[in-house]
Design an enzyme around this catalytic site. Structure first.
Site, short mmCIF file in Angstrom:
data_model
loop_
_atom_site.label_atom_id
_atom_site.label_comp_id
_atom_site.label_asym_id
_atom_site.label_seq_id
_atom_site.Cartn_x
_atom_site.Cartn_y
_atom_site.Cartn_z
N ARG A 62 -6.50 11.67 -6.61
CA ARG A 62 -7.66 10.78 -6.50
C ARG A 62 -8.95 11.54 -6.16
O ARG A 62 -10.03 10.95 -6.18
CB ARG A 62 -7.42 9.75 -5.39
N TYR B 242 -14.43 -12.81 -0.57
CA TYR B 242 -15.25 -11.64 -0.91
C TYR B 242 -16.48 -12.05 -1.70
O TYR B 242 -17.59 -11.55 -1.46
CB TYR B 242 -14.43 -10.64 -1.72
N ASP C 76 -6.33 -2.88 -7.42
CA ASP C 76 -7.03 -3.51 -6.30
C ASP C 76 -7.26 -4.97 -6.66
O ASP C 76 -7.40 -5.31 -7.85
CB ASP C 76 -8.38 -2.82 -6.03
N ARG D 249 0.83 -1.21 0.00
CA ARG D 249 0.00 0.00 0.00
C ARG D 249 0.86 1.26 0.00
O ARG D 249 0.45 2.30 0.51
CB ARG D 249 -0.96 0.05 1.20
N ARG E 216 -2.88 6.48 -0.24
CA ARG E 216 -3.48 6.48 1.09
C ARG E 216 -2.81 7.47 2.03
O ARG E 216 -3.47 8.33 2.59
CB ARG E 216 -3.49 5.07 1.69
#
Length: 355
Positions: free
Chosen positions: A51, A162, A87, A38, A42
């Site tokens: 973003r 998921y 992702d 990551r 972020r």
């Protein structure tokens, strides 16, 4: 085939002599290489700026934006490798699965897969489905030069969790119920996901990725016997599918201390270790012939510089006898991390391990 094997006729890459790839191949390095999971976003203000107003999945499908976000931490932190910004659910979205990444929640699937009829949602992935990946990696490799680019994908178990749960889950009740209650359907589901994941990794390698990482984020929820029986065969299929390319294959999961040996056995050249197991202990669990990646606790970054350096030395000391070591955090960069703490950490590891 391991990362030490170069396929006949394959042209040398500009990245081959990088510290990162040398460490993955368990060769002598000028310093311990560093990258962060990551790392591309972020915690960086420049990431938040580009973003702004753009949904996560949309940002993963814009080659210019993907390239910019991937490059930002390389410019800022001087890390030894870039990781492709994406992702793990991107290939699922690309084949038509109705899902979205909800802020503060994570991936949410509109129609969970829980019956044999539901498997029809999972068609094959083609390079045309993810054309933006090929284009973005072309932009990136031209810019990165001798800095390796790591491609990545979600492992079959984590993708299945998921899809079966319909979103993130703490206890994976539906996932385990399917795995235990209908083992044939479970096997067929993971086989299908292994094919999709393999295709996604092949696109990235053929476009120019120098290594790949398979994230099995949630597999730490399983006991070793369940992993070996119900998960490992699908992960092995993924690693075998990309073996002929001769690029290092990294395997990482969270809370996988009891699974480290099996995760290496699945076919990885490099086994990622979270912060719960010291690297010298992890090495005995994984066994010879593998490099290790890790494993500073991300929470340490919120402490003083002196404390970060002390804990970093502990990681490096535990790694001193390893065949190969790539320094990383034991999980992803928390979004509220001070970016300067990461920059200082890279510089400290480079200086402290210079040979």
């Amino acid at each position: 085939m391991s990362a030490n094997d170069r396929p006949d006729g394959q042209q040398p890459r500009a990245t081959d002599e990088s510290a990162f790839l040398k460490a993955c191949r368990r060769e002598p390095v000028p310093h311990t290489p560093v990258w962060f999971m990551r790392q591309a976003g972020r915690s960086l203000p420049e990431y938040l700026k580009v973003r702004e107003g753009i949904a996560m999945l949309d940002s993963c499908m814009r080659p210019d934006l993907v390239a910019e976000i991937t490059l930002q931490p390389v410019r800022r932190h001087n890390v030894d490798a870039a990781i492709y910004f994406s992702d793990i659910v991107v290939p699922l979205k690309a084949i038509g699965i109705d899902l979205d990444i909800k802020p503060g929640v994570g991936p949410v699937v509109e129609k969970p897969i829980r019956t044999r009829a539901d498997l029809a949602q999972l068609r094959d992935l083609t390079p045309e489905d993810v054309w933006y990946v090929t284009e973005a990696i072309g932009l990136l490799t031209a810019e990165l030069g001798s800095t390796p680019l790591i491609g990545f994908a979600g492992a079959p178990f984590t993708l299945a969790s998921y899809l079966v749960e319909g979103g993130p889950s703490k206890n994976h009740e539906h996932t385990k119920a399917l795995m235990y209650g209908d083992p044939q359907l479970w096997t067929d589901l993971l086989d299908r996901l292994a094919e999709i994941t393999s295709a996604f990794l092949k696109v990235q390698i053929e476009a120019g990725a120098s290594a790949v990482q398979l994230f099995d984020s949630w597999v730490g929820a399983l006991a070793p016997a369940d992993y070996r029986r119900s998960v490992m065969p699908a992960s092995t299929k993924v690693f075998e599918a990309v073996a002929s390319y001769g690029v290092p294959r990294i395997h990482f999961g969270v809370g996988t201390g009891e699974l480290l040996g099996l995760m290496g056995e699945a076919g990885a050249d490099v086994v990622g270790v979270d912060w719960r197991v010291p690297l010298d202990v992890a090495a005995t669990r994984v066994g010879p012939g593998k490099a290790l990646q890790g494993n500073l606790d991300p929470a340490v970054l919120f402490s003083s510089t002196e404390a970060v350096e002390t804990k970093t030395r502990e990681v490096l000391d535990a790694a001193a006898g390893l065949e190969g070591h790539v320094f990383n955090l034991g999980h992803g960069v928390p979004p509220n991390t001070d970016p300067d703490a990461l920059t200082r950490l890279v510089e400290y590891v480079h200086t402290h391990t210079a040979r």
